[in-house]
Design a protein around this motif. Structure first.
Motif, PDB file in Angstrom:
ATOM      1  N   TRP A 158      45.543  81.628  49.420  1.00  0.00           N
ATOM      2  CA  TRP A 158      46.593  81.827  48.527  1.00  0.00           C
ATOM      3  C   TRP A 158      46.198  82.378  47.151  1.00  0.00           C
ATOM      4  CZ3 TRP A 158      46.604  78.683  52.651  1.00  0.00           C
ATOM      5  CH2 TRP A 158      47.857  78.646  53.564  1.00  0.00           C
ATOM      6  N   ILE A 159      46.989  83.275  46.699  1.00  0.00           N
ATOM      7  CA  ILE A 159      46.581  83.589  45.320  1.00  0.00           C
ATOM      8  C   ILE A 159      47.859  83.158  44.058  1.00  0.00           C
ATOM      9  CG2 ILE A 159      45.970  85.742  43.889  1.00  0.00           C
ATOM     10  CD1 ILE A 159      44.182  85.164  45.803  1.00  0.00           C
ATOM     11  N   TYR A 160      47.537  82.794  42.997  1.00  0.00           N
ATOM     12  CA  TYR A 160      48.540  82.233  42.248  1.00  0.00           C
ATOM     13  C   TYR A 160      48.154  82.966  40.764  1.00  0.00           C
ATOM     14  CZ  TYR A 160      49.556  78.696  45.570  1.00  0.00           C
ATOM     15  OH  TYR A 160      49.624  78.046  46.806  1.00  0.00           O
ATOM     16  N   ALA A 161      49.273  83.124  39.918  1.00  0.00           N
ATOM     17  CA  ALA A 161      48.966  83.537  38.720  1.00  0.00           C
ATOM     18  C   ALA A 161      49.587  82.560  37.748  1.00  0.00           C
ATOM     19  CB  ALA A 161      49.490  85.057  38.173  1.00  0.00           C
ATOM     20  N   GLY A 162      49.004  82.044  36.905  1.00  0.00           N
ATOM     21  CA  GLY A 162      49.556  81.100  35.726  1.00  0.00           C
ATOM     22  C   GLY A 162      49.822  81.896  34.533  1.00  0.00           C
ATOM     23  N   CYS A 163      51.129  81.713  34.056  1.00  0.00           N
ATOM     24  CA  CYS A 163      51.536  82.243  32.994  1.00  0.00           C
ATOM     25  C   CYS A 163      51.857  81.390  31.664  1.00  0.00           C
ATOM     26  CB  CYS A 163      52.850  83.150  33.352  1.00  0.00           C
ATOM     27  SG  CYS A 163      52.504  84.353  34.920  1.00  0.00           S
ATOM     28  N   ASP A 164      52.128  82.456  30.495  1.00  0.00           N
ATOM     29  CA  ASP A 164      52.725  81.578  29.357  1.00  0.00           C
ATOM     30  C   ASP A 164      53.833  81.119  29.238  1.00  0.00           C
ATOM     31  OD1 ASP A 164      50.438  82.161  28.113  1.00  0.00           O
ATOM     32  OD2 ASP A 164      50.986  84.136  27.300  1.00  0.00           O
ATOM     33  N   ASP A 165      54.746  81.309  30.435  1.00  0.00           N
ATOM     34  CA  ASP A 165      56.021  80.685  30.198  1.00  0.00           C
ATOM     35  C   ASP A 165      55.954  79.259  31.190  1.00  0.00           C
ATOM     36  OD1 ASP A 165      55.528  81.085  33.162  1.00  0.00           O
ATOM     37  OD2 ASP A 165      57.545  82.252  33.511  1.00  0.00           O
ATOM     38  N   GLY A 166      54.665  78.761  31.500  1.00  0.00           N
ATOM     39  CA  GLY A 166      54.631  77.585  32.025  1.00  0.00           C
ATOM     40  C   GLY A 166      54.761  77.444  33.496  1.00  0.00           C
ATOM     41  N   ARG A 167      55.110  78.567  34.092  1.00  0.00           N
ATOM     42  CA  ARG A 167      55.068  78.563  35.536  1.00  0.00           C
ATOM     43  C   ARG A 167      53.908  79.387  36.267  1.00  0.00           C
ATOM     44  NH1 ARG A 167      60.086  79.618  33.335  1.00  0.00           N
ATOM     45  NH2 ARG A 167      61.701  78.536  34.090  1.00  0.00           N
ATOM     46  N   VAL A 168      53.533  78.783  37.219  1.00  0.00           N
ATOM     47  CA  VAL A 168      52.614  79.307  38.401  1.00  0.00           C
ATOM     48  C   VAL A 168      53.223  79.925  39.558  1.00  0.00           C
ATOM     49  CG1 VAL A 168      50.567  78.623  39.614  1.00  0.00           C
ATOM     50  CG2 VAL A 168      51.035  77.266  37.746  1.00  0.00           C
ATOM     51  N   TYR A 169      52.769  81.366  39.685  1.00  0.00           N
ATOM     52  CA  TYR A 169      53.554  82.132  40.565  1.00  0.00           C
ATOM     53  C   TYR A 169      52.821  82.554  41.972  1.00  0.00           C
ATOM     54  CZ  TYR A 169      56.950  83.101  36.904  1.00  0.00           C
ATOM     55  OH  TYR A 169      57.940  83.025  36.052  1.00  0.00           O
ATOM     56  N   ASP A 170      53.428  82.147  43.019  1.00  0.00           N
ATOM     57  CA  ASP A 170      52.850  82.502  44.094  1.00  0.00           C
ATOM     58  C   ASP A 170      52.790  84.038  44.718  1.00  0.00           C
ATOM     59  OD1 ASP A 170      51.882  83.019  46.824  1.00  0.00           O
ATOM     60  OD2 ASP A 170      53.151  81.374  47.692  1.00  0.00           O
ATOM     61  N   LEU A 171      51.762  84.631  44.690  1.00  0.00           N
ATOM     62  CA  LEU A 171      51.503  86.117  44.755  1.00  0.00           C
ATOM     63  C   LEU A 171      51.363  86.651  46.354  1.00  0.00           C
ATOM     64  CD1 LEU A 171      49.576  87.313  41.561  1.00  0.00           C
ATOM     65  CD2 LEU A 171      52.036  87.039  41.717  1.00  0.00           C
ATOM     66  N   GLY A 172      51.399  85.643  47.190  1.00  0.00           N
ATOM     67  CA  GLY A 172      51.269  85.974  48.568  1.00  0.00           C
ATOM     68  C   GLY A 172      52.207  86.741  49.566  1.00  0.00           C
ATOM     69  N   GLY A 173      53.352  86.974  48.628  1.00  0.00           N
ATOM     70  CA  GLY A 173      54.468  87.635  49.608  1.00  0.00           C
ATOM     71  C   GLY A 173      54.745  88.889  48.984  1.00  0.00           C
ATOM     72  N   LYS A 174      56.107  89.434  49.205  1.00  0.00           N
ATOM     73  CA  LYS A 174      56.301  90.852  49.050  1.00  0.00           C
ATOM     74  C   LYS A 174      56.479  90.938  47.102  1.00  0.00           C
ATOM     75  CE  LYS A 174      57.910  93.191  52.982  1.00  0.00           C
ATOM     76  NZ  LYS A 174      59.117  93.814  53.833  1.00  0.00           N
ATOM     77  N   VAL A 175      57.353  89.609  46.899  1.00  0.00           N
ATOM     78  CA  VAL A 175      57.499  89.418  45.496  1.00  0.00           C
ATOM     79  C   VAL A 175      56.955  87.970  44.885  1.00  0.00           C
ATOM     80  CG1 VAL A 175      59.725  90.743  45.640  1.00  0.00           C
ATOM     81  CG2 VAL A 175      59.621  88.339  46.020  1.00  0.00           C
ATOM     82  N   PRO A 176      56.745  88.129  43.747  1.00  0.00           N
ATOM     83  CA  PRO A 176      56.218  86.767  43.123  1.00  0.00           C
ATOM     84  C   PRO A 176      57.347  85.578  43.252  1.00  0.00           C
ATOM     85  CG  PRO A 176      55.753  88.762  41.732  1.00  0.00           C
ATOM     86  CD  PRO A 176      56.778  89.020  42.781  1.00  0.00           C
ATOM     87  N   ARG A 177      56.954  84.525  43.528  1.00  0.00           N
ATOM     88  CA  ARG A 177      57.808  83.205  43.568  1.00  0.00           C
ATOM     89  C   ARG A 177      57.097  82.403  42.825  1.00  0.00           C
ATOM     90  NH1 ARG A 177      62.506  85.323  45.622  1.00  0.00           N
ATOM     91  NH2 ARG A 177      62.195  86.465  47.681  1.00  0.00           N
ATOM     92  N   VAL A 178      57.933  81.316  42.155  1.00  0.00           N
ATOM     93  CA  VAL A 178      57.463  80.146  41.404  1.00  0.00           C
ATOM     94  C   VAL A 178      57.018  79.031  42.250  1.00  0.00           C
ATOM     95  CG1 VAL A 178      58.317  78.503  39.861  1.00  0.00           C
ATOM     96  CG2 VAL A 178      59.003  80.762  39.333  1.00  0.00           C
ATOM     97  N   ALA A 179      55.735  78.780  42.205  1.00  0.00           N
ATOM     98  CA  ALA A 179      55.415  77.681  42.991  1.00  0.00           C
ATOM     99  C   ALA A 179      55.135  76.376  42.149  1.00  0.00           C
ATOM    100  CB  ALA A 179      53.647  78.074  43.495  1.00  0.00           C
ATOM    101  N   TYR A 180      55.139  76.411  41.051  1.00  0.00           N
ATOM    102  CA  TYR A 180      54.819  75.291  40.093  1.00  0.00           C
ATOM    103  C   TYR A 180      55.509  75.395  38.762  1.00  0.00           C
ATOM    104  CZ  TYR A 180      50.822  74.082  43.105  1.00  0.00           C
ATOM    105  OH  TYR A 180      50.047  73.750  44.078  1.00  0.00           O
ATOM    106  N   GLU A 181      56.137  74.500  38.008  1.00  0.00           N
ATOM    107  CA  GLU A 181      56.632  74.528  36.828  1.00  0.00           C
ATOM    108  C   GLU A 181      56.199  73.400  36.004  1.00  0.00           C
ATOM    109  OE1 GLU A 181      60.786  74.085  37.722  1.00  0.00           O
ATOM    110  OE2 GLU A 181      61.046  76.245  37.940  1.00  0.00           O
ATOM    111  N   ILE A 182      55.069  73.687  35.140  1.00  0.00           N
ATOM    112  CA  ILE A 182      54.348  72.781  34.058  1.00  0.00           C
ATOM    113  C   ILE A 182      55.357  72.266  33.148  1.00  0.00           C
ATOM    114  CG2 ILE A 182      52.377  72.411  32.871  1.00  0.00           C
ATOM    115  CD1 ILE A 182      52.198  73.640  35.586  1.00  0.00           C
TER     116      ILE A 182
END
Length: 479
Positions: A158-182
């Motif tokens: 699984w590949i995740y991107a953590g962003c400045d908006d406080g969310r961590v996005y799952d990049l494993g599908g066709k589109v990015p989805r929110v996996a975590y909300e800090i």
């Protein structure tokens, strides 16, 4: 027709970390709660009650809880979003000879995020762009996230991107989805994940741990601040800050050991038995994961903003804020120092005799770190660099939209999951297809969950710990 009643609250501490909002809308028997950082879209939860009176009572209870915590009525839009802390390097050109760069891809903005997998290289920048490239430098994909990318981390495949908006996005599908909300009052500096457990280090020097369902586990405040290092492992987390590196136990968060460093920790790396910390005073410390004992130390000529190693720490690499990269033998001998030619390395990773760096000018550069190529570069003999562009690639944006299909169209091999709202208001997802444990939760995108809805998932995998399932691939909602 009754008019929906809206209550909007904010908690913003002058000089403090909290800067968040809480909005409650009662529309008949439906209560919608939206919360998050001021100036951002936030997260939304909707509940339906048996009658209007019960909806109003539930809303008043939630509002009362927030008021007791210091929230107060406010005017939406009057306060603005606080600036996000971003690492800034005053990068100067290296005086060392040029490194043998095989190819360079310019992402368009300063880049922090990097992950080098078996088949692809990933880079994420401050504009929210995430690109994937083959190992020869050819661009293979582009994602668009709503805010700047802090880091890119892998958890198994699984590949995740953590962003400045406080969310961590799952990049494993066709589109990015929110996996975590800090938590909305955390100024994130760095992220790492191990078996679904997310570690978040922050500006105040804190460390926060949440599980695969984005539920708070524990947090600790270190003796320092500016926590730029967090590395997660089965035995716990290794947290680097201005006072050194601290190891906390996985389940309890209790301190296991602390190691002081020469200078503030600005980056961290880990191998199976050791962790590595680059510091503001130009050192890379090599520490035992078991007890924090220093097993090596590596001297650079300027502040170290990134570090990495070959497998098991046979070679140690570092990048300073003067656009130079270094290589050391395990015993501390400096083997070489060369200039990047494309700015200072914010992050780096080594794989198969290549050193990949992401830099202050937004480049992902691939350096040939083989002994022969390095020796040639030290003599001024460089390979011809391939400069890569991705002008024609369109961003695949993060979205909350989900394609719908009729339930009768479920293909063989597809897995059906269901979103259930529990008594405490949490939305859980469980597998309903045969052959799976229905009691286990499924790690599933946060922002597409609808109570009672069923979804078709391409793949479901058991986590490494065996305690939960993880959704992967394409997701569709069943009608």
């Amino acid at each position: 027709m009754a008019v929906a009643a809206t209550t909007y609250l904010e908690l913003s501490e002058t000089g403090g970390s909290a800067h968040k909002f809480y909005e409650v809308v009662v529309d008949g028997t439906t209560v919608t709660i939206t919360f998050g950082r001021i100036g951002e879209r936030g997260s939304t939860r909707t509940s339906t009650f048996a009658d209007v009176a019960k909806a109003v009572t539930a809303a008043e209870k939630k509002i009362g809880e927030k008021v007791r915590k210091g929230y107060a009525p406010a005017v939406k839009g009057q306060r603005q979003r606080r600036p996000i802390t971003r690492r800034e390097i005053t990068s100067v050109r290296s005086s060392a000879r040029q490194a043998p760069v095989l190819w360079r891809f310019h992402s368009g903005a300063p880049a922090f995020g990097i992950f080098i997998g078996e088949d692809e290289a990933w880079v994420g920048n401050q504009r929210g762009d995430v690109f994937t490239l083959a190992h020869d430098g050819q661009v293979t994909g582009r994602y668009g996230l709503p805010d700047g990318v802090k880091c890119i981390v892998a958890d198994d495949f699984w590949i995740y991107a953590g962003c400045d908006d406080g969310r961590v996005y799952d990049l494993g599908g066709k589109v990015p989805r929110v996996a975590y909300e800090i938590a909305s009052d955390v100024d994130i500096y760095w992220l790492d994940i191990d078996d679904g457990v997310l570690g978040v280090s922050d500006r105040q020097g804190g460390i926060t741990i949440v599980d695969h369902e984005d539920e708070f586990q524990w947090s600790r405040r270190s003796g320092g601040d500016s926590a730029w290092m967090v590395r997660c492992a089965p035995e716990g987390v290794f947290h680097g800050h201005s006072r050194g590196v601290t190891h906390y136990a996985a389940r309890t968060g209790e301190p296991v050991w602390h190691a002081e460093t020469t200078g503030s920790v600005l980056f961290g790396w880990q191998e199976p038995s050791e962790v590595f910390a680059g510091t503001s005073r130009g050192w890379v410390h090599r520490l035992s994961r078991a007890d924090g004992a220093e097993t090596g130390r590596y001297r650079c000529d300027a502040a170290v903003f990134s570090c990495a190693t070959s497998p098991d720490g046979g070679y140690v690499f570092a990048g300073d804020n003067h656009s130079s990269v270094y290589c050391f033998a395990a015993d501390g001998t400096r083997l070489w120092k060369l200039g990047t030619g494309c700015g200072s390395a914010y992050s780096m990773q080594y794989r198969d005799e290549r050193l990949y760096i992401v830099t202050t000018d937004g480049s992902l550069a691939c350096i040939d770190a083989s002994p022969a190529a390095i020796h040639a570069a030290e003599q001024g003999d460089l390979p011809r660099r391939n400069d890569i562009k991705a002008d024609h690639w369109q961003r695949v944006e993060a979205t909350t939209e989900v394609e719908t299909v009729v339930a009768s169209a479920v293909p063989a091999g597809g897995v059906v999951v269901e979103c259930v709202q529990e008594s405490g208001g949490r939305l859980r997802v469980h597998v309903v297809s045969e052959g799976y444990d229905r009691a286990r939760a499924v790690q599933f995108p946060k922002d597409i969950r609808v109570p009672g809805a069923r979804y078709l998932v391409t793949e479901i995998h058991t986590s490494a710990s065996g305690g939960f399932y993880r959704a992967r691939g394409e997701i569709k909602r069943l009608l």
